[in-house]
Motif scaffolding. Structure first.
Motif, PDB file in Angstrom:
ATOM      1  N   THR A 155       0.825  -1.209   0.000  1.00  0.00           N
ATOM      2  CA  THR A 155       0.000   0.000   0.000  1.00  0.00           C
ATOM      3  C   THR A 155       0.861   1.263   0.000  1.00  0.00           C
ATOM      4  OG1 THR A 155      -1.750  -1.146   1.204  1.00  0.00           O
ATOM      5  CG2 THR A 155      -1.794   1.259   1.244  1.00  0.00           C
ATOM      6  N   LEU A 156       1.792   1.336   0.951  1.00  0.00           N
ATOM      7  CA  LEU A 156       2.639   2.528   1.056  1.00  0.00           C
ATOM      8  C   LEU A 156       3.617   2.617  -0.114  1.00  0.00           C
ATOM      9  CD1 LEU A 156       3.447   2.539   4.884  1.00  0.00           C
ATOM     10  CD2 LEU A 156       1.824   3.987   3.653  1.00  0.00           C
ATOM     11  N   GLY A 157       4.134   1.464  -0.535  1.00  0.00           N
ATOM     12  CA  GLY A 157       5.078   1.473  -1.652  1.00  0.00           C
ATOM     13  C   GLY A 157       4.463   2.037  -2.913  1.00  0.00           C
ATOM     14  N   ALA A 158       3.234   1.592  -3.237  1.00  0.00           N
ATOM     15  CA  ALA A 158       2.555   2.070  -4.449  1.00  0.00           C
ATOM     16  C   ALA A 158       2.241   3.561  -4.347  1.00  0.00           C
ATOM     17  CB  ALA A 158       1.278   1.267  -4.660  1.00  0.00           C
ATOM     18  N   ARG A 159       1.800   4.003  -3.183  1.00  0.00           N
ATOM     19  CA  ARG A 159       1.429   5.414  -3.008  1.00  0.00           C
ATOM     20  C   ARG A 159       2.659   6.326  -3.118  1.00  0.00           C
ATOM     21  NH1 ARG A 159      -3.035   7.098   1.019  1.00  0.00           N
ATOM     22  NH2 ARG A 159      -4.780   5.713   0.526  1.00  0.00           N
TER      23      ARG A 159
END
Length: 307
Positions: free
Chosen positions: A145-149
């Motif tokens: 989640t954080l990586g993509a954002r």
């Protein structure tokens, strides 16, 4: 008449210079052999018995008088448990602690070796890591989640290692493990990680939580990526996985939470080898994203945005 030298012939005077260099090398080798023998606590006789080289000849070598062959040097190096190159390197590069430090480094695990290189040669390590960021942590830490954002914010490619493995293998992870076993999966993981390193100088990568237990792959992660451990409590890991619609961790397994805590505890020392730690416990996705972005900017991990 002008004398021209072919590529394979030494110019006049070089032979004498080489003799001097050879003599200096033999003296240096003798001194180094004596130092290594004493560091090991060996007498000449005990080293002779271990190597098959006579005590009398050992004395000549240590005095710089023995014109030692490569074969005998290999035997002595093996008896002293040292790489042969330690006997031949220039004096300026050799230190009496080097053999011991070299052995400690060889026995150390991946994370320790990466830390040693980071301390001794931070500039080179920085160049090796380029603008690659790797997010590590247990499942449910928020890596995907954080990586993509954050990748979107910084205009960098986002790569989930397991998805890349599936793409390269042409099958799902479950099929890979069923067909090739855990060992086969780990080999694919290592090969895919190498491909990402070679193909991307700027990217954000999310890896499986268990990669820290695979020494070779974890060494590549630590030495070729800026790393962030996304940390959370065991209960939050579990809740986040269930919130994603996956009830398998709890299904028919009343010991699941205990097992998860044990896994987290056993891997914690490895996760802490990361360059940075971001605790996401009790934080919203937005807050964690902001903190991760600030960390990336503050450490200049992703210096330039995509155009």
């Amino acid at each position: 008449m002008t004398v021209q030298h072919s590529a394979g012939l030494a110019p006049a005077g070089t032979a004498a210079e080489l003799d001097l260099q050879s003599a200096a090398l033999l003296r240096s080798l003798g001194t180094r052999l004596r130092q290594m023998r004493k560091l090991k606590g060996f007498s000449r006789r005990s080293l002779s018995e271990r190597s098959g080289v006579s005590p009398r000849y050992l004395a000549k070598i240590e005095a710089g008088d023995g014109n030692i062959s490569i074969g005998l040097l290999i035997k002595l190096a093996a008896a002293l448990e040292q790489p042969i190159e330690h006997f031949l390197m220039a004096d300026a590069m050799f230190h009496t602690d080097l053999p011991h430090v070299s052995q400690l480094y060889a026995r150390a695990d991946a994370s320790v070796r990466a830390r040693v290189l980071q301390v001794l040669d931070p500039e080179r390590m920085g160049l090796q890591k380029a603008q690659r960021l790797c997010l590590v942590g247990l499942r449910g830490a928020g890596k995907s989640t954080l990586g993509a954002r954050v990748a979107k914010v910084f205009g960098a490619p986002f790569i989930e290692l397991n998805r890349e493995i599936e793409k390269n293998a042409g099958m799902a992870l479950g099929e890979i493990i069923a067909l090739y076993g855990q060992e086969g999966y780990r080999q694919l993981e290592a090969d895919t990680l190498t491909g990402i390193i070679e193909g991307h100088s700027r990217a954000i990568v999310a890896v499986a939580g268990g990669i820290v237990s695979e020494e070779g792959s974890f060494y590549h992660v630590l030495s070729r990526f800026h790393t962030v451990w996304l940390k959370a409590s065991a209960s939050e890991h579990m809740e986040r996985v269930r919130a994603q619609g996956d009830v398998r961790p709890m299904q028919d397994n009343p010991q699941a939470m205990i097992q998860l805590r044990q896994i987290l505890r056993s891997r914690e020392a490895l996760y802490t080898q990361s360059d940075h730690v971001l605790d996401t416990s009790g934080k919203s996705v937005e807050q964690s994203q902001m903190e991760l972005s600030q960390l990336i900017e503050g450490c200049q991990i992703l210096n330039s945005h995509a155009g």
